[in-house]
Motif scaffolding. Sequence first.
Motif, PDB file in Angstrom:
ATOM      1  N   PHE A   1     -43.933  38.821 -55.206  1.00  0.00           N
ATOM      2  CA  PHE A   1     -43.782  37.705 -56.148  1.00  0.00           C
ATOM      3  C   PHE A   1     -43.061  38.231 -57.676  1.00  0.00           C
ATOM      4  O   PHE A   1     -43.772  38.928 -58.116  1.00  0.00           O
ATOM      5  N   ALA A   2     -42.192  37.512 -57.967  1.00  0.00           N
ATOM      6  CA  ALA A   2     -41.462  37.757 -59.457  1.00  0.00           C
ATOM      7  C   ALA A   2     -42.241  36.686 -60.254  1.00  0.00           C
ATOM      8  O   ALA A   2     -42.080  35.459 -59.923  1.00  0.00           O
ATOM      9  N   VAL A   3     -43.028  37.163 -61.278  1.00  0.00           N
ATOM     10  CA  VAL A   3     -43.784  36.145 -62.019  1.00  0.00           C
ATOM     11  C   VAL A   3     -43.130  36.472 -63.478  1.00  0.00           C
ATOM     12  O   VAL A   3     -43.434  37.475 -63.826  1.00  0.00           O
ATOM     13  N   GLN A   4     -42.944  35.344 -64.191  1.00  0.00           N
ATOM     14  CA  GLN A   4     -42.517  35.814 -65.609  1.00  0.00           C
ATOM     15  C   GLN A   4     -43.476  36.059 -66.513  1.00  0.00           C
ATOM     16  O   GLN A   4     -44.679  35.297 -66.236  1.00  0.00           O
TER      17      GLN A   4
ATOM     18  N   ARG B   1     -51.814  42.938 -58.813  1.00  0.00           N
ATOM     19  CA  ARG B   1     -51.174  42.616 -60.101  1.00  0.00           C
ATOM     20  C   ARG B   1     -50.368  43.990 -60.544  1.00  0.00           C
ATOM     21  O   ARG B   1     -51.312  44.768 -60.611  1.00  0.00           O
ATOM     22  N   ALA B   2     -49.454  44.189 -60.943  1.00  0.00           N
ATOM     23  CA  ALA B   2     -48.663  45.365 -61.604  1.00  0.00           C
ATOM     24  C   ALA B   2     -49.405  45.657 -62.899  1.00  0.00           C
ATOM     25  O   ALA B   2     -49.855  44.845 -63.764  1.00  0.00           O
ATOM     26  N   LEU B   3     -49.666  47.115 -63.254  1.00  0.00           N
ATOM     27  CA  LEU B   3     -50.324  47.586 -64.128  1.00  0.00           C
ATOM     28  C   LEU B   3     -49.360  47.280 -65.390  1.00  0.00           C
ATOM     29  O   LEU B   3     -49.430  47.177 -66.538  1.00  0.00           O
ATOM     30  N   SER B   4     -48.059  47.485 -65.053  1.00  0.00           N
ATOM     31  CA  SER B   4     -47.026  47.584 -66.169  1.00  0.00           C
ATOM     32  C   SER B   4     -46.303  46.201 -66.217  1.00  0.00           C
ATOM     33  O   SER B   4     -45.887  45.334 -65.076  1.00  0.00           O
ATOM     34  N   PRO B   5     -45.881  45.582 -67.346  1.00  0.00           N
ATOM     35  CA  PRO B   5     -45.638  44.247 -67.511  1.00  0.00           C
ATOM     36  C   PRO B   5     -44.104  44.127 -66.961  1.00  0.00           C
ATOM     37  O   PRO B   5     -43.755  42.764 -66.980  1.00  0.00           O
ATOM     38  N   ASP B   6     -43.326  45.155 -66.869  1.00  0.00           N
ATOM     39  CA  ASP B   6     -41.977  45.039 -66.524  1.00  0.00           C
ATOM     40  C   ASP B   6     -41.728  45.179 -65.247  1.00  0.00           C
ATOM     41  O   ASP B   6     -40.645  45.457 -64.769  1.00  0.00           O
TER      42      ASP B   6
END
Lengths: 105, 105
Positions: free
Chosen positions: B9-12, B43-48
């Motif tokens: 999932f891509a989440v802004q 959930r990704a550790l990096s925000p990007d």
Amino acid sequence: MSVTFVNLFAVQPGRDAAFLELWQRVNTYMQGQPGYLDHQLHRALSPDARYRFVNIAHWTSESTWQAAHDEGFRALTGDPAWQEFPPFPTLYEVVHENHAAGARS
Amino acid sequence: MSVTFVNLFAVQPGRDAAFLELWQRVNTYMQGQPGYLDHQLHRALSPDARYRFVNIAHWTSESTWQAAHDEGFRALTGDPAWQEFPPFPTLYEVVHENHAAGARS
């Protein structure tokens, strides 16, 4: 806190063996690095999946995972044959989970 | 043979809570379906990260997984709020794995 490493690979039809040979060389090296816990390499059931292979690995921490990407790792992944299989790596933490009662772990 | 379901999932930025509320509704429903074994939402550790959330779930078989996507599932995922979070689902089988000696499963 352990972390989950997810690495996505797009592999063209007929190139599984070439990919697996390259990947296993790197994987064998990484298994010997401090902090490695486990991995499962997955192949898509459908031939038209965008990411045909997905490696899911667990490491003891973000810092051990980072330290594992050392000179030996770079030497292996610097093989020009890897240009055919660009990796798409991301590090994650678990935020929600459940196991069905009686299910295998 | 159990199968591994990977959903990207891509989440802004700033939309985690909205995503999680929607996702948990579907997840709760799927946990009650025959064949569900377990899941871990990451959930990704990096925000990007391109895919901020990754759900990794195990089901007893491809057929139970397919059957679970029934009318109740479609009703939940038909919520227009899902248009903000298009899923990227793929079904996999494990082709290579290892656990470090003494590592937690």
